[in-house]
Design a protein around this motif. Sequence first.
Motif, mmCIF file in Angstrom:
data_model
loop_
_atom_site.group_PDB
_atom_site.id
_atom_site.type_symbol
_atom_site.label_atom_id
_atom_site.label_comp_id
_atom_site.label_asym_id
_atom_site.label_seq_id
_atom_site.Cartn_x
_atom_site.Cartn_y
_atom_site.Cartn_z
ATOM 1 N N UNK A 13 9.900 2.419 26.787
ATOM 2 C CA UNK A 13 10.094 1.138 27.474
ATOM 3 C C UNK A 13 8.848 0.266 27.339
ATOM 4 N N UNK A 14 7.672 0.877 27.472
ATOM 5 C CA UNK A 14 6.412 0.129 27.332
ATOM 6 C C UNK A 14 6.246 -0.376 25.909
ATOM 7 N N UNK A 15 6.511 0.486 24.928
ATOM 8 C CA UNK A 15 6.343 0.087 23.527
ATOM 9 C C UNK A 15 7.298 -1.045 23.151
ATOM 10 N N UNK A 16 8.527 -0.956 23.611
ATOM 11 C CA UNK A 16 9.493 -2.022 23.343
ATOM 12 C C UNK A 16 9.041 -3.335 23.972
ATOM 13 N N UNK A 17 8.519 -3.245 25.191
ATOM 14 C CA UNK A 17 8.051 -4.445 25.888
ATOM 15 C C UNK A 17 6.841 -5.051 25.189
ATOM 16 N N UNK A 18 5.921 -4.216 24.753
ATOM 17 C CA UNK A 18 4.739 -4.716 24.044
ATOM 18 C C UNK A 18 5.134 -5.349 22.711
ATOM 19 N N UNK A 19 6.070 -4.721 22.005
ATOM 20 C CA UNK A 19 6.486 -5.247 20.697
ATOM 21 C C UNK A 19 7.081 -6.646 20.837
ATOM 22 N N UNK A 20 8.045 -6.792 21.758
ATOM 23 C CA UNK A 20 8.688 -8.094 21.933
ATOM 24 C C UNK A 20 7.832 -9.034 22.776
ATOM 25 N N UNK A 21 6.793 -8.490 23.420
ATOM 26 C CA UNK A 21 5.875 -9.338 24.172
ATOM 27 C C UNK A 21 5.056 -10.255 23.280
ATOM 28 N N UNK A 22 4.822 -9.842 22.037
ATOM 29 C CA UNK A 22 4.015 -10.672 21.119
ATOM 30 C C UNK A 22 4.705 -12.007 20.835
ATOM 31 N N UNK A 23 5.967 -12.017 20.339
ATOM 32 C CA UNK A 23 6.620 -13.332 20.152
ATOM 33 C C UNK A 23 6.877 -14.055 21.474
ATOM 34 N N UNK A 24 7.060 -13.302 22.556
ATOM 35 C CA UNK A 24 7.257 -13.941 23.854
ATOM 36 C C UNK A 24 6.028 -14.758 24.248
ATOM 37 N N UNK A 25 4.856 -14.171 24.141
ATOM 38 C CA UNK A 25 3.622 -14.873 24.509
ATOM 39 C C UNK A 25 3.400 -16.069 23.594
ATOM 40 N N UNK A 26 3.656 -15.886 22.295
ATOM 41 C CA UNK A 26 3.472 -16.985 21.346
ATOM 42 C C UNK A 26 4.389 -18.160 21.676
ATOM 43 N N UNK A 27 5.653 -17.878 21.968
ATOM 44 C CA UNK A 27 6.593 -18.956 22.281
ATOM 45 C C UNK A 27 6.294 -19.585 23.642
ATOM 46 N N UNK A 28 5.791 -18.787 24.584
ATOM 47 C CA UNK A 28 5.415 -19.342 25.884
ATOM 48 C C UNK A 28 4.267 -20.335 25.733
ATOM 49 N N UNK A 29 3.268 -19.975 24.929
ATOM 50 C CA UNK A 29 2.163 -20.894 24.670
ATOM 51 C C UNK A 29 2.658 -22.157 23.972
ATOM 52 N N UNK A 30 3.589 -21.987 23.033
ATOM 53 C CA UNK A 30 4.156 -23.147 22.344
ATOM 54 C C UNK A 30 4.914 -24.038 23.323
ATOM 55 N N UNK A 31 5.633 -23.430 24.249
ATOM 56 C CA UNK A 31 6.382 -24.209 25.229
ATOM 57 C C UNK A 31 5.447 -25.042 26.103
ATOM 58 N N UNK A 32 4.282 -24.482 26.437
ATOM 59 C CA UNK A 32 3.328 -25.188 27.291
ATOM 60 C C UNK A 32 2.835 -26.483 26.648
ATOM 61 N N UNK A 33 2.755 -26.517 25.317
ATOM 62 C CA UNK A 33 2.197 -27.693 24.639
ATOM 63 C C UNK A 33 3.270 -28.545 23.969
ATOM 64 N N UNK A 34 4.538 -28.129 24.113
ATOM 65 C CA UNK A 34 5.618 -28.884 23.479
ATOM 66 C C UNK A 34 5.999 -30.073 24.348
ATOM 67 N N UNK A 35 5.961 -31.287 23.813
ATOM 68 C CA UNK A 35 6.319 -32.466 24.628
ATOM 69 C C UNK A 35 7.826 -32.669 24.655
ATOM 70 N N UNK A 36 8.319 -33.112 25.814
ATOM 71 C CA UNK A 36 9.720 -33.503 25.908
ATOM 72 C C UNK A 36 10.647 -32.325 26.154
#
Length: 288
Positions: A13-36
């Motif tokens: 469960x931890x490994x699965x969460x860490x694996x998919x956590x990488x694109x999750x964090x990247x997209x979250x950061x992108x969402x923070x700076x995405x206008x509109x």
Amino acid sequence: MSSLKGLVSVLLLILTTLFWGIPLIALTLLKLVTPGRRLRRLVLRGLNEVALNWVGSNLWWMRRWLRPRLDIHLPEGLSRERWWLVLSNHRSWTDIFLLFFALHRRIPMPHFFVKRQLIWIPIVGLAFWAMEFPMLRRLTREQRERHPHLARRDREATERMCERARERPIAIYNFVEGTRFTPAKHAAQASPYRHLLRPRAGGIAQVLGLLGDRLGGILDVTLHYDNPRPTFWGYLCGREGPVTLNARRLEVPGWMVTGDYHDDPDYKERFHSWLNALWLDKDASLSP
């Protein structure tokens, strides 16, 4: 051996969460700076796909490693292109994965009403925030009366979710009892039901009032564990007994989408009567 199996399950469960956590964090950061809002919706779509893949990955290893004994009954007509409100009784954290087993990719991305404290869970809490799950305080009646502004904030969080939900189909999952069933909680509430806690009406009434015209239906889910005291750890250890999941589809009554639960006493009373009748049926179905 079962404890070892549980430790391996936690690791997976931890490994699965860490694996998919990488694109999750990247997209979250992108969402923070995405206008509109329009562009943020595209990022949100990517976040939803990451979450669905996280769910699917966990279901894959759970089927093969834990081999849960599930008896699932679903209604016809489920669709990923429609909105749904999923109501369920609540016995264990295992419930969440059982709902995933039954409904994953049969209906849209699930959104839960989550306790605000869960935002501090690494990666998972970030996912709740990034995907705009409503974070609620789960106030008692006394707390709502003493601090009405906190109850108002919870209603505003639900309103925001429903407003954004009109942009794309979603499935809103709600454990209506608000907490997991235990004999101690059952006694403390003086619950009139044998197998259930008292249902909480406010959140689902608000969803039905704001989003009822979009819903493809209400999915009334009843979870029955052969084990009278199920735990998530027992499930991860492969010790959980058979579980039956029955889901039935209910149409949204027309009167539900025209009233105001918080400002109309007659509507509130009618809604409580409807929910209590639903809970009586559910309680009866759980009796041997």
